[in-house]
Design a protein around this motif. Structure first.
Motif: not given
Length: 140
Positions: A81-89, A93-99
């Motif tokens: 799930v973490a990999g999927i979410l990171w790949a979506v970001y 979405l072509d944007s850096p993931a929020p932290y």
């Protein structure tokens, strides 16, 4: 050759093919879809591990051993799930993931689940065999 042994050889062959493809992609030059392919490979490996741990949990003879395999399966699911979410970001979405993001929370959930599964499963195996020494007595 028995079915279980044949399945193990087939699984080992798939693992080696997967590993070889991963090494080739990492060594290859930088091309646009390389990151997406590597993300897909790591996500599929995590979800495959989740499925295998789930199958082991369903096949386990004792109820408490099912819980421990279930912990390992949930840990793999958290990684997937973490990999999927990171790949979506990154890709969709072509944007850096929020932290911090939901991907970070899923990655952090992996550690206690994996620890519980690995440490307790070794104790369950030791108790079943009647041995006094655990294979990972020193910890992980």
């Amino acid at each position: 050759m028995s079915g279980a042994r044949l399945g193990a050889w087939i699984g080992a062959g798939f693992f080696l093919a997967f590993l070889a493809a991963y090494v080739v992609l990492v060594a290859a030059g930088d091309f646009p879809s390389r990151l997406a392919v590597l993300d897909a490979m790591s996500i599929s490996a995590a979800l495959a591990a989740t499925g295998l741990c789930g199958a082991a949990a369903l096949k386990a003879a004792h109820g408490f051993v099912r819980w421990y395999w279930g912990f390992l399966g949930l840990a793999g699911l958290c990684t997937g799930v973490a990999g999927i979410l990171w790949a979506v970001y990154e890709s969709a979405l072509d944007s850096p993931a929020p932290y911090p993001s939901l991907a970070d929370a899923a990655r952090l959930a992996y550690y206690p689940l994996a620890f519980a599964g690995v440490m307790r499963l070794s104790v369950a195996r030791r108790n079943r065999r009647g041995s006094r020494r655990s294979p990972n007595q020193g910890g992980t």
